[in-house]
Design an enzyme around this catalytic site. Structure first.
Site, PDB file in Angstrom:
ATOM      1  N   PRO A   1      83.490 -99.348  22.300  1.00 17.73           N
ATOM      2  CA  PRO A   1      82.127 -98.847  22.494  1.00 17.73           C
ATOM      3  C   PRO A   1      81.302 -99.104  21.246  1.00 17.73           C
ATOM      4  O   PRO A   1      81.734 -98.784  20.141  1.00 17.73           O
ATOM      5  CB  PRO A   1      82.337 -97.345  22.735  1.00 17.73           C
ATOM      6  CG  PRO A   1      83.618 -97.033  22.012  1.00 17.73           C
ATOM      7  CD  PRO A   1      84.466 -98.263  22.137  1.00 17.73           C
TER       8      PRO A   1
ATOM      9  N   CYS B   1      83.704 -90.929  15.393  1.00 17.41           N
ATOM     10  CA  CYS B   1      82.428 -91.498  14.951  1.00 17.41           C
ATOM     11  C   CYS B   1      82.013 -90.924  13.592  1.00 17.41           C
ATOM     12  O   CYS B   1      81.970 -89.715  13.409  1.00 17.41           O
ATOM     13  CB  CYS B   1      81.345 -91.215  15.986  1.00 17.41           C
ATOM     14  SG  CYS B   1      79.726 -91.856  15.501  1.00 17.41           S
TER      15      CYS B   1
ATOM     16  N   LYS C   1      89.714 -91.430  21.290  1.00 17.23           N
ATOM     17  CA  LYS C   1      89.620 -92.346  20.151  1.00 17.23           C
ATOM     18  C   LYS C   1      89.463 -91.531  18.870  1.00 17.23           C
ATOM     19  O   LYS C   1      88.566 -90.691  18.755  1.00 17.23           O
ATOM     20  CB  LYS C   1      88.433 -93.298  20.309  1.00 17.23           C
ATOM     21  CG  LYS C   1      88.383 -94.430  19.278  1.00 17.23           C
ATOM     22  CD  LYS C   1      87.352 -95.484  19.699  1.00 17.23           C
ATOM     23  CE  LYS C   1      87.445 -96.728  18.822  1.00 17.23           C
ATOM     24  NZ  LYS C   1      86.721 -96.589  17.564  1.00 17.23           N
TER      25      LYS C   1
ATOM     26  N   ASP D   1      89.076-104.227  12.286  1.00 16.05           N
ATOM     27  CA  ASP D   1      89.177-105.491  11.548  1.00 16.05           C
ATOM     28  C   ASP D   1      89.791-106.632  12.336  1.00 16.05           C
ATOM     29  O   ASP D   1      90.341-107.573  11.756  1.00 16.05           O
ATOM     30  CB  ASP D   1      89.958-105.302  10.233  1.00 16.05           C
ATOM     31  CG  ASP D   1      89.217-104.432   9.229  1.00 16.05           C
ATOM     32  OD1 ASP D   1      88.050-104.089   9.489  1.00 16.05           O
ATOM     33  OD2 ASP D   1      89.822-104.080   8.194  1.00 16.05           O
TER      34      ASP D   1
ATOM     35  N   ARG E   1      83.393-105.305  16.460  1.00 15.78           N
ATOM     36  CA  ARG E   1      82.526-106.260  15.761  1.00 15.78           C
ATOM     37  C   ARG E   1      82.938-107.710  15.983  1.00 15.78           C
ATOM     38  O   ARG E   1      82.102-108.608  15.976  1.00 15.78           O
ATOM     39  CB  ARG E   1      82.507-105.929  14.262  1.00 15.78           C
ATOM     40  CG  ARG E   1      81.758-104.648  13.921  1.00 15.78           C
ATOM     41  CD  ARG E   1      81.892-104.309  12.452  1.00 15.78           C
ATOM     42  NE  ARG E   1      83.281-103.982  12.098  1.00 15.78           N
ATOM     43  CZ  ARG E   1      83.757-103.936  10.862  1.00 15.78           C
ATOM     44  NH1 ARG E   1      82.960-104.248   9.844  1.00 15.78           N
ATOM     45  NH2 ARG E   1      85.006-103.598  10.630  1.00 15.78           N
TER      46      ARG E   1
END
Length: 325
Positions: free
Chosen positions: A17, A101, A140, A203, A226
């Site tokens: 997300p 988060c 998460k 990563d 990402r």
């Protein structure tokens, strides 16, 4: 294959997300390119139960993207439980709870990563959502709030004991944000202690790193964030590499075609004008690493509709084609 509760996924690759990124158009694109599971942007449980129009719009979905995981955040067990009911009625195949988060405006409400400082609240929220949720439930988390108190293993155990079907671990601490390096050893530690599936995150910026994470940590699935921005092909590349096939980079025509498809889907979802503004930022990612991308940034500012987008792309990609890139 990865199985989460009663749900069998086509493979072990999961789209993370990401605010402003994992809208319906991007999820549809990523699904076509091989992701086994896609996830919505993080959605406020408070906004859902209050019926806020903007919040509810994040639930918009399409059959072609399923199975779909909807991630919710909040700090109140009863609110999270009611929100879970709403997202399941909206078509969620998985409910995912965010407990990692690091964004300040989320943390200051006691949600997201702030929950890692309160094991009791973690227990209360997961228990409440599990009781109200009729589909697989995932959570998460991060490694902990700060490096002086790693809590990933103990938190994951609580989550498993409360009935969750899988845990995703991003092995940075909340106070790190996205700085430093993700410590994959923490993923391995969590995996060693749990019976439910563990999904690693952090990563994975190229295809080889997904396979490396899986081998190094023993995790059941890999979540990619990402690494997929501007390169949604990464999912297909990982699957190709896993099967021993050569990784193929998208050519200029394929890249341009996908950009236009992304714009088309955005236009259908939010209208042409808003889609054009959204594409300005996305184009920086889609052209990152290509020659003359800095020059292209000057063209991006003129994009305001489909015609100006086509004009900017024609100018840029024709230059690359002339140079036989």
């Amino acid at each position: 294959m990865l199985q989460i509760g009663s749900l069998k996924l086509a493979n072990w690759l999961v789209l993370a997300p990401m605010a402003g990124i994992t809208s319906l158009p991007f999820r549809l694109i990523v699904k076509k390119l091989g992701a086994g599971l896609v996830t919505t942007e993080m959605i406020s449980a408070e906004g859902l139960i209050r019926g806020q129009k903007t919040t509810l719009s994040y639930l918009k979905s399409h059959p072609d993207e399923r199975p779909l995981s909807v991630q919710i955040f909040g700090s109140k067990p009863e609110v999270m439980a009611r929100a879970a009911v709403i997202v399941v009625k909206a078509g969620a195949n998985i409910v995912d709870i965010n407990m990692g988060c690091p964004v300040k405006k989320i943390v200051k409400t006691g949600a997201g990563g702030a929950l890692l400082r309160s094991p009791q609240r973690v227990k209360e929220i997961v228990t409440a959502v599990r009781r109200s949720c009729q589909v697989p439930l995932t959570v998460k988390i991060r490694a902990g709030w700060s490096t002086d108190k790693p809590v990933a293993v103990e938190t994951a155990r609580v989550i498993e004991d409360c009935g969750a079907d899988a845990v995703t671990i991003h092995p940075r601490f909340v106070k790190q944000g996205f700085s430093g390096k993700a410590d994959w050893n923490i993923i391995a530690d969590v995996k060693e202690q749990l019976k439910i599936p563990v999904i690693g995150n952090g990563d994975v910026l190229d295809p080889s790193l997904a396979l490396q994470m899986k081998e190094q940590t023993g995790c059941d699935g890999v979540m990619i964030g990402r690494g997929a921005i501007g390169n949604p092909w990464i999912f297909k590349q990982i699957l190709d590499m896993e099967d021993g096939r050569a990784i193929r980079q998208p050519g200029l025509h394929e890249r341009r075609t996908l950009i236009m498809e992304h714009f088309r889907l955005l236009s259908v979802s939010i209208g042409e004008h808003r889609a054009a503004k959204t594409m300005r930022g996305l184009l920086l990612w889609y052209t990152k690493g290509l020659p003359h991308s800095s020059r292209f940034r000057g063209l991006i500012t003129i994009i305001k509709d489909c015609n100006t987008l086509i004009s900017a792309l024609d100018q840029y990609f024709s230059t690359l084609e002339d140079e036989k890139i």
